[in-house]
Design a protein around this motif. Structure first.
Motif, mmCIF file in Angstrom:
data_model
loop_
_atom_site.group_PDB
_atom_site.id
_atom_site.type_symbol
_atom_site.label_atom_id
_atom_site.label_comp_id
_atom_site.label_asym_id
_atom_site.label_seq_id
_atom_site.Cartn_x
_atom_site.Cartn_y
_atom_site.Cartn_z
ATOM 1 N N LEU A 270 78.836 -8.653 -23.073
ATOM 2 C CA LEU A 270 78.537 -9.028 -21.705
ATOM 3 C C LEU A 270 78.396 -10.544 -21.685
ATOM 4 N N HIS B 23 74.708 -5.139 -11.109
ATOM 5 C CA HIS B 23 73.416 -5.534 -11.672
ATOM 6 C C HIS B 23 72.994 -4.522 -12.723
ATOM 7 N N ILE C 191 75.196 -9.997 -25.796
ATOM 8 C CA ILE C 191 75.207 -10.751 -24.542
ATOM 9 C C ILE C 191 75.296 -12.231 -24.866
ATOM 10 N N VAL D 58 77.261 -13.759 -19.340
ATOM 11 C CA VAL D 58 76.512 -14.121 -18.148
ATOM 12 C C VAL D 58 76.640 -15.631 -17.959
ATOM 13 N N ASP D 59 77.296 -16.053 -16.869
ATOM 14 C CA ASP D 59 77.361 -17.476 -16.549
ATOM 15 C C ASP D 59 75.976 -17.931 -16.115
ATOM 16 N N CYS D 60 75.591 -19.127 -16.560
ATOM 17 C CA CYS D 60 74.241 -19.598 -16.254
ATOM 18 C C CYS D 60 74.176 -21.118 -16.368
ATOM 19 N N PHE E 246 75.270 -16.007 -23.105
ATOM 20 C CA PHE E 246 74.909 -16.778 -21.922
ATOM 21 C C PHE E 246 75.744 -18.058 -21.932
ATOM 22 N N TRP F 130 66.052 -12.477 -21.404
ATOM 23 C CA TRP F 130 66.710 -11.179 -21.547
ATOM 24 C C TRP F 130 66.436 -10.538 -22.912
ATOM 25 N N LYS G 231 74.526 -20.095 -9.142
ATOM 26 C CA LYS G 231 74.725 -18.825 -8.449
ATOM 27 C C LYS G 231 74.547 -19.058 -6.952
ATOM 28 N N ASN H 73 74.818 -10.690 -6.501
ATOM 29 C CA ASN H 73 75.611 -10.105 -7.593
ATOM 30 C C ASN H 73 76.478 -8.978 -7.061
ATOM 31 N N ASP I 154 66.143 -12.465 -12.297
ATOM 32 C CA ASP I 154 65.869 -13.155 -13.560
ATOM 33 C C ASP I 154 65.610 -14.635 -13.283
ATOM 34 N N ASN J 142 69.582 -13.882 -10.757
ATOM 35 C CA ASN J 142 70.435 -12.703 -10.845
ATOM 36 C C ASN J 142 69.600 -11.457 -10.607
#
Length: 146
Positions: free
Chosen positions: A7, A86, A70, A9-11, A72, A21, A79, A83, A137, A141
């Protein structure tokens, strides 16, 4: 057999997200691939430009190997919309447990994740026998505890 995947996750702040997380899911920080002292060294080997290399932890893994790894991924844009998918974190126990006990478990988990940096957006009940808490989060998100 299903395809292996991670997974992504753009951040904006990978280490903040990885720490949150990891705590939320019971994950641990992922070690760099064999032959590399750090993930930064690995990324350099792949040819990632120096200015795109982040600092700190940016990958987590399930220590029991059940869930996906995951990553990041730091991106410049923030963002801006809801989403399209989720995570639902299941904390309530079995559906046959009394609803009062399940509500207590969900609320306790929501409080724990709020202490880690999440925001509670509200509780909701669907029908007579379902309870969940909506959360965000540290980067906004959406996810649910049910």
């Amino acid at each position: 057999m299903g395809a292996a995947f991670q997974l992504v996750v753009d951040c904006g702040e990978a280490e903040v997200m990885a720490r949150f997380w990891a705590g939320a899911l019971g994950y641990e920080f992922a070690l760099a691939p064999e032959g590399f002292a750090t993930w930064k060294d690995f990324y350099r080997r792949l040819g990632v430009p120096e200015e795109e290399l982040g600092d700190g932890v940016d990958r987590i893994r399930d220590p029991e190997g059940r869930g996906p790894d995951i990553w990041f991924h730091v991106v410049p844009e923030g963002k801006v919309v809801k989403n399209r998918w989720h995570l639902d974190i299941h904390a309530s126990g079995d559906w046959s447990d009394p609803i009062e006990a399940r509500i207590q478990r969900v609320d306790a988990e929501a409080a724990r994740l709020a202490e880690l940096g999440a925001t509670i957006t509200g509780a909701f009940e669907e029908g007579l026998d379902h309870y969940a808490v909506g959360m965000k989060d540290p980067e906004g998100n959406e996810f649910d505890i049910n």
